[in-house]
Scaffold this active site. Sequence first.
Site, PDB file in Angstrom:
ATOM      1  N   GLU A 187       2.432   5.093  -3.641  1.00 14.61           N
ATOM      2  CA  GLU A 187       2.198   6.179  -4.761  1.00 14.61           C
ATOM      3  C   GLU A 187       3.922   7.059  -4.787  1.00 14.61           C
ATOM      4  O   GLU A 187       4.071   7.479  -5.882  1.00 14.61           O
ATOM      5  CB  GLU A 187       1.823   7.326  -4.472  1.00 14.61           C
ATOM      6  CG  GLU A 187       0.423   6.814  -4.855  1.00 14.61           C
ATOM      7  CD  GLU A 187      -0.310   5.680  -3.877  1.00 14.61           C
ATOM      8  OE1 GLU A 187       0.119   6.064  -2.732  1.00 14.61           O
ATOM      9  OE2 GLU A 187      -0.987   4.648  -3.665  1.00 14.61           O
ATOM     10  N   ASP A 229       0.452  -1.750   0.021  1.00 17.04           N
ATOM     11  CA  ASP A 229       0.103   0.091   0.108  1.00 17.04           C
ATOM     12  C   ASP A 229       0.684   1.509  -0.007  1.00 17.04           C
ATOM     13  O   ASP A 229       2.076   1.309   0.119  1.00 17.04           O
ATOM     14  CB  ASP A 229      -0.764  -0.308   1.365  1.00 17.04           C
ATOM     15  CG  ASP A 229      -1.957   1.163   1.446  1.00 17.04           C
ATOM     16  OD1 ASP A 229      -2.121   1.386   0.663  1.00 17.04           O
ATOM     17  OD2 ASP A 229      -2.478   0.855   2.621  1.00 17.04           O
ATOM     18  N   ASP A 249      -9.379   3.572  -1.921  1.00 18.27           N
ATOM     19  CA  ASP A 249      -9.714   4.102  -0.401  1.00 18.27           C
ATOM     20  C   ASP A 249     -11.148   4.773  -0.807  1.00 18.27           C
ATOM     21  O   ASP A 249     -11.189   5.880  -0.901  1.00 18.27           O
ATOM     22  CB  ASP A 249      -8.934   5.297   0.399  1.00 18.27           C
ATOM     23  CG  ASP A 249      -7.754   4.321   1.318  1.00 18.27           C
ATOM     24  OD1 ASP A 249      -8.044   3.223   0.554  1.00 18.27           O
ATOM     25  OD2 ASP A 249      -7.280   4.893   1.658  1.00 18.27           O
TER      26      ASP A 249
END
Length: 970
Positions: free
Chosen positions: A537, A534, A610
Site C-alpha cells: 500500500e 503483499d 485480511d
Amino acid sequence: MYSLKLLGALVLLISVPQTFAVKSHDFKTCSQAGFCRRGRALASRAKEASSWASPYSIDLSTIEIAHDSAKFTAQVKSSLYPDVKFGLDVRLHTDGVVRVRMDEIDALKKHYDEAASWALISEPKVSKSMKWSVGKTEFRAKFGEGQEFEIVVQFNPLKIVLLKGSKEQIVLNGQGLLHMEHFRPKKVEAEGEQKPEGMEDAQTVMKVKPNAWFEGEDEDAYWEETFGSWTDSKPKGPESLSIDISFPNHANIYGIPQHATRLSLPSTTGESPHFEDPYRLYNTDVFEYIASSPMSLYGSIPILHAHSADSTVGIFHAVGSETWIDVSHATDKSTETHWISESGILDIFLMPGPTPADVFAQYARLTGTPVLPAHWALGYHQCRWNYISSDDVRTVQKRFDEEGMPVDVFWLDIEYSQDHKYFIWEPKNFPDPVDMINDVAATGRHMVVIVDPHLKRVNEYPVYKEASERGVLVKPKSGEGEYEGWCWSGSSSWIDFFNPGAWDWWKSLFKPYQLASGGWSWTQSTEAVHIWNDMNEPSVFNGPEISMPRDNVHYNGWEHRDIHNINGMLFSNATYQALLERSDPPQRPFVLTRSFFAGSQRFGAMWTGDNLGTWEHMEVGVKMVLANGIAGMSFGGSDVGGFFGNPEPEMLVRWYQVGAMAPFFRAHAHIDTKRREPYLLDQPYKDIVRDILRLRYTMLPVWYTAFRETTVTGLPVLRPHYVTFPEDKNGFDLDDQYYIGSSGLLVKPVSEKGATEASVYLAEDQVYYDYFSHQVYRGSAKGKNVTVPAALHQLPLFIRGGSIVSTRERPRRASTLMKRDPFTLRVALDKKGSARGELYIDDGETYSHRNGEFIWRQFFADKRKKELRISSKDLAALRPSDAVDGVALKTFNPANEFAKSVSGVRVERIVVVGLGSKPKSVKVEGGQTLEWEYTPGAASNDKKDGAAGILIIKDPATPIANNWEISVQF
Ligand SMILES: *[C@@H]1O[C@H](CO)[C@@H](O)[C@H](O)[C@H]1NC(C)=O
Ligand SMILES: *[C@@H]1O[C@H](CO)[C@@H](O)[C@H](O)[C@H]1NC(C)=O
C-alpha cells in the site's frame, strides 16, 4: 532484538480470535483530513447559499481549436484569484471517450500530472472527424455513429455536459464545486483578491475574508496537519482538487473499489441507507476491516459506472492521491458525486457507453484488459501463514493426494524467509528449497512465495545493500538519505519503483541462475516459483495510518501523497516484468498483489486482503470481487475461510463454494488459527469440500474461456445482473448472484448460516436448469424469484437455457495433468430448442497463443422439425476480425501446432438437457451411429417445472479441435 519484540506485540494483539475490531482510530475520517474537510465544507456552503455560481469560467480570448482534430484548449480563470490561470484541454477520442484535463498554468510549483501515464496503456488517439461549433455561451460538438452524443462546454460558469439524445448523461461542475487550489506562498495569500461575481450575499463574508463564501474563513490545515502523533509538513501547501460529477438520469452507480459494501453504492450524504463518510480511496492496510463501510482498503480504482435502463456511462479520474467521493441519491432518478483529492490535476475521462459492454470496452482501451493468466493459476491455491518447513509443504501435498483433493499451488507466507529478508530462505526449516520446489513441480504443481516491498536495513541482506548502493530507496521528507520505517522485517526501507533505475535491477533479482554481473540473484528458486506481493500500500507499522508519511520523497521529487494510490501497482508490475524476463521463451507470470490501481489488471491477480472468518465477510467478499470486476480487475477472490478466526465446518464449506465460484480461488489463514486444510475436515464436510474442489477443476474450461473474453473485451469474468440485463430494473441492486463470463452459468453463493434453500432471481422468460439435478426453473419476462434447494452440499448453480458448457470431468491431482483429458459438453436447450457455447484452449503457460497457437470453438445446437443438430465450428475462422489476448486473428491457422498437439483430445460425452422427446437415433455426420440414453423429464413439454428430459450421448469421440456435426433424429 527490537524487531522480535515488535512482532511479539503484534502477535499478542491479533491473537484474540473471534473478538474482531477494526482499529478505526488508526485511520482518518473525512473530518480528520484537512482537504476532505475543506471539500465537504465547500459542498455544504454551496447547498446552503441562496445563490451559488462556480467562480471558474473560460477566458474567451484564449480558446484554441485544433483544426485537424477534435480537441480544444482554453484558459480557465477563477474570479477568486484573477492572477491565477488554469489550462483546460477537452478532447474527443476516436472511440467517443471525452477527456477533460485541467492544470494550473505558470504555477509556483508543479501539480502531479503523471497518474494517467501509469494507468493508461498508451496515449489515446484523438478523433479527427468531429468539429466543434462555437456559440456565444458554449461550445458544442456531436459525435457517435448516429451523432447521438453531444458534448457541451459552457463558458461561464464553466460546466461540461455529455448528452445522449437530449438527455444529460454526465455533468461536470453542474453544482459549482470545482476547485483547484493553486500553489501560493505561505504568507501573502490574502492579497489581490476581487469581489466574486454574482454573489449577492457575499458582502458580509467579504469583511472577514474576500473569498470566504467559496473557500471558507480560515486556512484550514493549509500548511501543516497532525494526525495522532504524526505531523504532515505539507511543503507545498494546499493543492487539493474538488469537482462534482452528476448523473441526472442514472440512479445506480457501481465501482470505485475497494470498499466493503454493496455493489450498487449507497449514499454518503444522508439519504437512507447511507454511510456518514464519503468513500475513501487511500490504499491502506486496515486491520480487521469492517464488513460494511466506506473506509478505504488496500487498493483504489477511481472509476465508476452510472447506470439506468436507458444507458450506462462511466467516469475515470486519473488521480493517484488520496480521494474521497461523496455519493448522493437525492432523487430516485439521479446520482450526484463529489470527488475530493489531495493533490494532482483534473484528468477525467467521460465514457459515453451507452451499454455496460461499451463502457467496459472504453475503459479497457484506456487502461488495458486483464492479462490472460496461466491456466494453472485458475486452479485451487493452498496458503497459510505459514507452512513452516519444506517438510511441512511436502506433507501437506501428500495429504491432498491421499485424499484425492486437487490443488495446483502451494504458498509460502513471510516465515519462509530468514528474519523476513525476502528471497533468503530460513536455513533451519527450509534447508533444501530447490528440492522442495522440484518435489511440488514433479506433480505439475507450482509454488507462490511472498516478496514484500520493505527491505530489512542490514548490510548482510544483499537486496537491501544493492538497493541502497543504487540509491533507489524512498527518501524521507528532507529528500536526503533513506526513509526508515517498521515492518515485518523490523527497521526497513522501501524501494522506489517510480525510479526507473530500480526496474532492471529488480528484474535481475528473480533470475534463478548466477548473474554474469556478479550481482545477487535468487539462485535458490526455479521457474516453478511465482510471486505474491503483499504489504504494498505500502504498509508501514509505525507510519501514519499504517503507511508512509505523505511528505516522503520519491523519484523526481514527487511527494508520497501524490503517488500513494499508484505505488502498489508499480511494485506488482516490476515483479510481473521480472518473472516475464526470467525465462526464455517467457512463461506467463503469476503475481498476486494486495494493493492496486487503475491498470493493475495488466499484471495479475488481487485478493480482498485480511478478511475475517465471519458470515458477513463471506457475503461482502462476493460483492467486493464483483466491484473489482467493474473496475477492470477481474482476477480476484477473497480468502477462503477468512484470514482471521477459526470458521466452523459449515462456514468453511460455504466458503469453499464461494471460492470455487470466484476467479481467484485461494484458502488462507492467519498464523494464530488452527490448521484447516480441507482434508482435516470431518465427514460429511470433507466429502463435500472434495466435490467442490473437483467441481472447480471440471469447470476450468469455463473459467479459462471467460478469461480469454475479458482479455479482449474488458467485460468482467463475473457479471452482475445489470451487466447481463441492462434494462431490467429488478436487477440493478442485485449483488449476491452473478453470471460467469458468457458461459450462461448463473451462481448464487450461499453465505447464510443454516440455509437449506435460497432464492434466485431469474430476469427473463427463459428456462434455467440446476447444474447438478437438471431441475427446470422457468423465469418470466417481468423477472421472477424462484426458491431452490441449498442444503450444505448444494451450491445453487444454474445453466441458462441456450448455453453449451464445456467441462473436463476426470478427477486429477492438478490442472496441468488435465491437458489431454476429454471434454463433456452440457447442451442446455432454450425454449426453442437451440443453444450455443464457446471453448477456448491453448497451452496455458506460454505466449504462443499470440502467434495463433490455440483452439477456439463454437458449439451449436439447433432443433429443426425432426432433428436436433449439434455441431462444432472453428470460431477463430468464423470471426477473423476478433482477437485473442489483444492479438487479431487474421492470420489464424486452424492446423496450428497447438491444435495438432491435442488432436487426440475428444468429446467423451454430450448431455442434452431439456429435450422433450425421445430420439430414434443419434449419429455423427458422415460417421457411425452413436450410443445414447434418454431419460424423460416431468418438464418435457416445456411448460411445467420439474426434472428436464435428458439425452446422454455416449462417447461421440469427436475431436475437440475439429469441425463436426451430430444429428439426433426423432
Ligand atoms: C511496468 O514496467 C515496465 C518495464 O519495467 C515499464 O516500462 C512500465 O512503465 C511499467 N508500468 C507501470 C504501470 O508500472
Ligand atoms: C425477489 O426477492 C427480493 C428479495 O426478497 C425482492 O426484493 C424482489 O422484489 C423480488 N423480485 C421479484 C420480481 O419478485
